[in-house]
Design a protein around this motif. Structure first.
Motif, PDB file in Angstrom:
ATOM      1  N   ARG A 129      40.311  45.839  48.221  1.00 25.73           N
ATOM      2  CA  ARG A 129      39.900  46.607  47.044  1.00 25.73           C
ATOM      3  C   ARG A 129      38.469  46.263  46.658  1.00 25.73           C
ATOM      4  O   ARG A 129      37.932  45.215  47.046  1.00 25.73           O
ATOM      5  CB  ARG A 129      40.791  46.298  45.843  1.00 25.73           C
ATOM      6  N   GLN A 147      38.485  47.882  41.108  1.00 28.74           N
ATOM      7  CA  GLN A 147      39.857  48.359  41.313  1.00 28.74           C
ATOM      8  C   GLN A 147      40.895  47.291  40.980  1.00 28.74           C
ATOM      9  O   GLN A 147      42.063  47.437  41.334  1.00 28.74           O
ATOM     10  CB  GLN A 147      40.027  48.823  42.767  1.00 28.74           C
ATOM     11  N   ASP A 148      40.465  46.243  40.311  1.00 28.51           N
ATOM     12  CA  ASP A 148      41.375  45.171  39.884  1.00 28.51           C
ATOM     13  C   ASP A 148      42.308  45.714  38.804  1.00 28.51           C
ATOM     14  O   ASP A 148      41.863  46.174  37.754  1.00 28.51           O
ATOM     15  CB  ASP A 148      40.562  43.987  39.356  1.00 28.51           C
ATOM     16  N   ARG A 149      43.610  45.663  39.078  1.00 36.82           N
ATOM     17  CA  ARG A 149      44.604  46.157  38.118  1.00 36.82           C
ATOM     18  C   ARG A 149      45.224  45.030  37.290  1.00 36.82           C
ATOM     19  O   ARG A 149      46.146  45.273  36.501  1.00 36.82           O
ATOM     20  CB  ARG A 149      45.704  46.922  38.861  1.00 36.82           C
ATOM     21  N   GLY A 150      44.738  43.822  37.487  1.00 38.73           N
ATOM     22  CA  GLY A 150      45.172  42.715  36.640  1.00 38.73           C
ATOM     23  C   GLY A 150      46.409  41.965  37.095  1.00 38.73           C
ATOM     24  O   GLY A 150      46.837  41.009  36.426  1.00 38.73           O
ATOM     25  N   GLU A 151      47.022  42.366  38.227  1.00 35.99           N
ATOM     26  CA  GLU A 151      48.203  41.632  38.668  1.00 35.99           C
ATOM     27  C   GLU A 151      47.815  40.206  39.033  1.00 35.99           C
ATOM     28  O   GLU A 151      46.759  39.976  39.591  1.00 35.99           O
ATOM     29  CB  GLU A 151      48.839  42.294  39.894  1.00 35.99           C
TER      30      GLU A 151
END
Length: 507
Positions: free
Chosen positions: A267, A271-275
């Protein structure tokens, strides 16, 4: 005469052997352990998550999905996404296919080469050239069709050695693919654990900052009523400022660690979704597989890469030796040349030939090329031995790290409890006037340091375990890492170019 010659040459070809040394896989070092000292049966334990004791099961196989032993769904999801999306994995798949196609292409040299040709020519002869009387112009069409065959007899095995070298190169790329998987999965696991560690360190620092802020408020009230001196207030303000100063570097490390983790997942940082993984969610495997030293040389992808390189060098020496000897080629053609009807008996033309070539003088080019190949073989053999030494060092280092870092976590957990008790006692004693406020300041700083150190030691035990699995080869033999991208395209079409999905990716 011709049939006899063909049978004799075929027999000579079948009876001939490939020149040069035949490759034999090196055997593993004759040792029965990874270190001189006796390894303890189990590590020490600590009363904290990830602090359980670990033991070793010698000879137990390594699971292909070794990261699943940490029992974290999020960690499993990270690894699966990285394998699916990372460009390095895709590049390794295509590199393997490239090497296999080259080996298949070279295999074609073992077979006769057949070429077909056809032509048609329209000519007009002038009146002066026709030879007829009375003179008149002549126009005609000349047709030609033929099939030519050439066959370089591989009497000395040079072509077979070339094929062998390219097949060894394909083996190298296959093990490079496994090394790519191993490095990527280990990096993802380590990055996720480091991310979790930094989050816990930040949380601990924030809790300490809040506690010290509350303490400063109480101290300020006591100063306002004249119960303490201004120096106590200033000391608490300095302690609070020092705690806050440690927060920003941790936040910077976490941000950069997230960027690194996103890169491993294929990614972009945006695009870091925080998971994320937490240390409390991870489980430390209680029983660890430990491969026998004799198996390590067959399990480590880097050792198998070095072995494939050595195999390629061995075959290349054979090619160099074969090139020093005479080269025999058979050739022939069959066709027809006619103004009208092709392949009628009177229009058939054919030829058959054999040739032998041998360099008489080349200034030592072929000899020294062969000698350079021999030197390359000796170099690759030394590099293979170096790779084996490094591999055994990696395993020994990992085992020592697991042993001593378990003791470190136990000590850090005890230090954290002791400093917490010391801080609580200092606060109570200060309330009664038994100790100066400087005791509280020192106790607070000791507690902050010991808590952060305990979190680091806790995370290190997980990363040590990941490092052991990596040093033992990662269990690639228990899973299938090759995708269709690594295989020659069976139904691509003779004139097919790149795949449509590849063309779409370029748009």
């Amino acid at each position: 005469m011709v049939p006899w010659t063909g049978v004799s040459l075929a027999g000579l070809l079948l009876a001939s052997c490939a020149l040069g040394p035949d490759f034999v896989s090196p055997s593993g070092p004759a040792v029965d352990g990874y270190s001189r000292e006796r390894r303890p049966s189990a590590t020490e334990s600590a009363p904290t998550p990830g602090g359980n004791s670990q033991g070793f099961e010698t000879g137990r196989d390594i699971p292909g999905a070794w990261w699943a032993l940490f029992r974290s769904r999020q960690l499993n999801a990270f690894v699966e996404e990285a394998i699916r999306n990372h460009p390095d994995v895709q590049a390794a798949q295509f590199a393997l296919r490239y090497a296999r196609e080259n080996a298949l292409a070279q295999q074609g040299s073992l077979f006769p080469q057949v070429t077909g040709s056809a032509s048609a020519e329209r000519d007009r002869v002038s009146t002066s050239q026709s030879g007829q009387w009375p003179a008149q112009a002549s126009t005609y069409t000349l047709y030609n069709a033929s099939v030519s065959v050439s066959y370089a007899l591989d009497i000395w095995g040079g072509t077979r050695r070339s094929v062998e070298a390219l097949q060894a190169q394909a083996d190298y790329q296959g093990f490079k693919l496994e090394a790519t998987y191993l490095t990527l999965t280990a990096n993802v696991v380590t990055a996720a654990i480091t991310d979790a560690s930094l989050r816990d360190q930040i949380l601990a620092t924030e809790e300490i900052i809040k506690a010290e802020t509350d303490q400063l408020t109480r101290i300020q009230r006591q100063f306002d009523i004249g119960a303490i001196s201004k120096s106590d207030v200033l000391s608490q303000e300095a302690t609070l400022a020092q705690a806050k100063a440690t927060l920003a570097p941790l936040q910077k490390q976490l941000a950069q660690q997230r960027n690194q983790l996103m890169a491993y997942l294929g990614r972009l940082p945006s695009q870091d979704r925080g998971e994320h993984v937490t240390l409390a969610d991870l489980r430390l495997p209680g029983r660890l597989p430990l491969s026998l030293p004799s198996r390590l040389v067959r399990q480590r992808p880097d050792i198998r890469q070095a072995e494939a390189t050595l195999h390629q060098a061995t075959a290349t020496v054979g090619v160099g030796i074969a090139n020093l000897l005479p080269q025999l080629t058979l050739s022939g053609s069959y066709g027809s040349t006619a103004p009208e009807r092709l392949f009628s008996p009177e229009t058939i033309v054919w030829s058959a030939a054999s040739s032998v070539s041998q360099k008489i003088f080349d200034g030592g080019t072929l000899y020294h090329t062969k000698e350079a190949d021999v030197a390359a073989f000796e170099q690759d053999l030394a590099l293979y031995k170096s790779t084996v030494v490094t591999a055994f060092q990696n395993v020994a280092d990992s085992l020592r790290a697991i042993q001593y870092d378990a003791a470190t976590l136990k000590a850090q957990a005890a230090a954290e409890k002791a400093t917490a008790d010391s801080l609580a006692m200092a606060i109570e004693q200060f309330k009664t006037g038994a100790v100066p406020y400087a005791n509280i300041i020192n106790a607070q700083q000791s507690y902050l340091n010991s808590r952060v150190s305990r979190i680091k030691a806790q995370a290190t035990r997980f990363t040590d375990t990941a490092a052991l699995f990596q040093s033992l080869g990662g269990g690639w033999w228990n899973r299938v890492d090759e995708t269709p991208d690594a295989l020659p395209r069976a139904n691509a079409g003779y004139f097919a170019g790149t795949d449509k999905k590849t063309e779409d990716a370029l748009r």
